[in-house]
Scaffold this active site. Structure first.
Site, short mmCIF file in Angstrom:
data_model
loop_
_atom_site.label_atom_id
_atom_site.label_comp_id
_atom_site.label_asym_id
_atom_site.label_seq_id
_atom_site.Cartn_x
_atom_site.Cartn_y
_atom_site.Cartn_z
CD GLN A 148 -3.00 0.99 2.28
OE1 GLN A 148 -4.13 1.36 2.00
NE2 GLN A 148 -2.71 0.43 3.43
CG ASP A 198 12.31 -13.05 1.20
OD1 ASP A 198 12.12 -12.26 2.14
OD2 ASP A 198 12.13 -14.27 1.31
CE1 TYR A 201 2.45 -5.80 11.28
CE2 TYR A 201 1.24 -4.49 12.88
CZ TYR A 201 1.95 -4.58 11.70
OH TYR A 201 2.17 -3.45 10.94
CB THR A 229 2.97 -0.49 13.04
OG1 THR A 229 1.59 -0.56 13.40
CG2 THR A 229 3.71 -1.54 13.86
#
Length: 300
Positions: free
Chosen positions: A13, A38, A127, A103
């Site tokens: 995104q 990766d 997470y 985050t």
């Protein structure tokens, strides 16, 4: 002199927003998606850094499926800790700046005032723990680093909470919306522009005062109900009938992963050091809804 910037996670995104963004003439982005790199593969990271000799690396790659992380902790750690560590080691070895996107999930949501950048980490789930570990790895391995925490990112081209609300409305379906989660909605386009600006300034200044952890989020503060209402307001303007909305607690959905109830981040440090104002998320949300309304059918 033109400086190369490796942009990792270019199909996500934020990565797509970085592709669409305007870049300064003295920065040359090289976009790499998961197929090309990766980041958990240290050898490939090193090889590509040797090939491109970047002045900066921008890491927008992540294992971002919060619920899936609960059942795949190894995958989450590989993408969110090992990958950033590999990038940090490579950046340090090549004298490159590393900007790493993190985050609000590194906090447990109990503070009830905007989280300052130096608040102790207290993630709730896999997470959040993997992202916290990634921050710590980056800070330990790369001196010239910028860790940029954000929250509630949305865009016109990716699945997110706002898109889910819109799709339910266009399908004529009632909505149950969480009423006990508050956060800082952030347009991916504004986040991308801010990351580019931070890299450009840090490369010119190269001052240790700029390095470290920063927050970049949208305003004003909103709960999920307010965010859903903003989506539905614009959808109505586009001729889509407003569905019934029922406020419910987050516990109603029994999601595998816990979510912080308060995801409000204080970005005053970012504004002070980089001169970046807090973006208003509402115009970008309205534009996203207008894009969705022009689509012929709701994606399956």
């Amino acid at each position: 002199m033109v400086a190369t910037v490796l942009v990792v996670g270019a199909n996500g995104q934020v990565g797509r927003a970085l592709r669409a963004a305007s870049w300064p003439a003295d920065l040359a982005p090289v976009f790499l998606d998961r197929r090309q790199l990766d980041i958990a593969d240290a050898r490939t990271v090193c090889s590509l850094c040797q090939m491109h000799k970047p002045a900066a690396i921008l890491n927008a790659a992540a294992f971002s499926h919060v619920d899936k992380a609960e059942s795949d902790p190894e995958g989450a750690l590989a993408a969110n800790r090992l990958g950033p560590l590999n990038l940090a080691i490579a950046a340090e070895a090549h004298g490159a700046l590393l900007l790493h996107i993190s985050t609000d999930y590194v906090f447990d949501g109990s503070l009830r005032i905007p989280y300052p950048v130096d608040h102790p980490l207290s993630p709730l789930g896999v997470y959040g723990r993997s992202k916290a570990a990634g921050e710590q790895a980056v800070a330990a391995a790369c001196r010239r680093h910028l860790i940029v925490r954000t929250a509630w990112v949305f865009s016109a081209w990716a699945g997110n909470f706002a898109r889910l609300v819109f799709d339910r409305a266009r399908g004529g379906l009632p909505l149950k919306v969480v009423s006990d989660q508050t956060g800082s909605p952030t347009p991916a386009t504004d986040l991308a522009a801010a990351c580019i600006a931070m890299i450009a300034q840090a490369l010119q200044d190269d001052s240790s005062r700029l390095f470290g952890t920063h927050h970049y989020v949208g305003g004003p503060i909103a709960d999920r109900l307010a965010l859903a209402a903003a989506v539905l307001d614009e959808a109505e303007r586009q001729g889509i009938a407003r569905p019934d909305v029922t406020p419910v607690p987050a516990s109603t959905f029994a999601a595998p992963a816990p979510r912080p109830a308060w995801s409000v981040l204080d970005m005053s440090k970012t504004t002070e050091l980089f001169g970046l104002p807090q973006p208003d998320w509402r115009p970008a949300l309205a534009e996203a809804v207008q894009v969705w309304a022009r689509e012929k059918e709701t994606p399956a």
